[in-house]
Motif scaffolding. Structure first.
Motif, PDB file in Angstrom:
ATOM      1  N   ARG A 171       0.840  -1.203   0.000  1.00 21.79           N
ATOM      2  CA  ARG A 171       0.000   0.000   0.000  1.00 21.79           C
ATOM      3  C   ARG A 171       0.874   1.252   0.000  1.00 21.79           C
ATOM      4  NH1 ARG A 171      -4.330   0.446   4.739  1.00 21.79           N
ATOM      5  NH2 ARG A 171      -2.427   0.255   5.972  1.00 21.79           N
ATOM      6  N   ARG A 194      -1.129  -7.151  -6.227  1.00 21.18           N
ATOM      7  CA  ARG A 194      -2.152  -7.707  -5.331  1.00 21.18           C
ATOM      8  C   ARG A 194      -2.389  -9.190  -5.641  1.00 21.18           C
ATOM      9  NH1 ARG A 194      -5.294  -2.688  -6.824  1.00 21.18           N
ATOM     10  NH2 ARG A 194      -4.134  -1.114  -5.662  1.00 21.18           N
ATOM     11  N   ASP A 197      -5.560  -0.731  -2.416  1.00 23.20           N
ATOM     12  CA  ASP A 197      -4.872  -1.450  -1.343  1.00 23.20           C
ATOM     13  C   ASP A 197      -5.617  -1.301  -0.022  1.00 23.20           C
ATOM     14  OD1 ASP A 197      -2.248  -2.446  -2.574  1.00 23.20           O
ATOM     15  OD2 ASP A 197      -2.305  -0.367  -3.211  1.00 23.20           O
TER      16      ASP A 197
END
Length: 279
Positions: free
Chosen positions: A130, A192, A249
């Motif tokens: 993130r 991700r 995120d």
């Protein structure tokens, strides 16, 4: 005539190279020590191009330095200096076990495997991603190289992401999202997907493979049956189409944190880190 390769005993910036501790065919990693004065840090990690005229190696180091300067998160080594004339980068000292080593210890039963701790490790990686994805430069904000070998569990239990200079595409099998395999694109959603693959391996010891993960079968299916909320979060991270994954995120971290609350045993990263020192 090419410049000489860095060697133990050389000086780079303020630091003497005390020992070579790793690296690859392009970049050497040294333990660097500040020989005089009281200024901190006294001990650093120095990453230096084996051939200072190697443009690929120098670009890797510049990329790592730019990322480390820009990212605002304690889960990354801090940059200490960039020495352009010596094609070298110094960061705070980094030591510990990679998550690849943790996985090997778990498989050999040299350290206890607790799902809550495995999930906690993945959450630390999610929070680090993130911070990385928040960088203004889109080329630096996408990593594309997440794998167990590039995450370090320090002896005090902290988690660090390493290898930020490598260009996207060097990840091992099982950590290549569908869009990467297709040669289409790599963006934060690719990271991700890699996060989902890492969590599956941390929780089950198995890799999801390069085919789309089936939420009802294989390691992801076993997770889903035991912890439905966690299985749903991982299925979203591992969605074959990038547009079907978490849009941010924050969404991914929130879903994983909510799922972690359903795992009853508290995590023990410091205990695992201490055990890895003994392994």
């Amino acid at each position: 005539m090419s410049a000489r390769s860095p060697q133990v005993g050389d000086r780079i910036g303020h630091f003497h190279l005390a020992a070579e501790v790793g690296g690859d065919d392009r970049v050497a990693i040294f333990r660097g020590i500040r020989p005089e004065g009281s200024r901190e840090p006294r001990l650093v990690r120095v990453l230096a191009a084996r051939d200072p005229d190697d443009a690929v190696a120098v670009d890797r180091l510049r990329r790592a330095y730019a990322r480390l300067r820009g990212v605002d998160d304690p889960r990354f080594p801090a940059p200490v200096g960039w020495y352009a004339g010596q094609a070298a980068l110094a960061t705070t000292w980094l030591e510990g076990a990679t998550l690849a080593e943790v996985l090997r210890a778990w498989r050999r039963r040299l350290a206890p495997h607790h799902p809550a701790t495995a999930l906690d490790l993945g959450l630390e990686v999610a929070r680090a991603l993130r911070a990385l994805h928040a960088l203004d430069d889109p080329e630096l904000a996408t990593w594309g190289n997440l794998a167990p070998e590039r995450v370090v569990l320090a002896p005090d239990g902290r988690v660090f992401l390493d290898g930020l200079g490598e260009p996207p595409g060097a990840a091992p099998g099982g950590y290549r999202a569908p869009e990467r395999l297709a040669g289409a694109f790599i963006d934060p959603r690719t990271d991700r997907w890699d996060l989902g693959a890492l969590l599956v391996e941390l929780l089950t010891g198995e890799r999801v493979g390069e085919a789309p993960a089936d939420p009802g079968r294989g390691p992801l299916g076993r997770i889903s049956r035991r912890w439905p909320a966690l299985g749903a979060a991982l299925a979203t991270l591992l969605a074959p189409a990038a547009g079907d994954r978490f849009a941010s995120d924050d969404d991914a971290v929130d879903a994983l944190e909510a799922a972690a609350r359903a795992v009853p045993v508290p995590p023990d990263r410091p205990g695992l880190a201490a055990r890895m020192v003994e392994v």
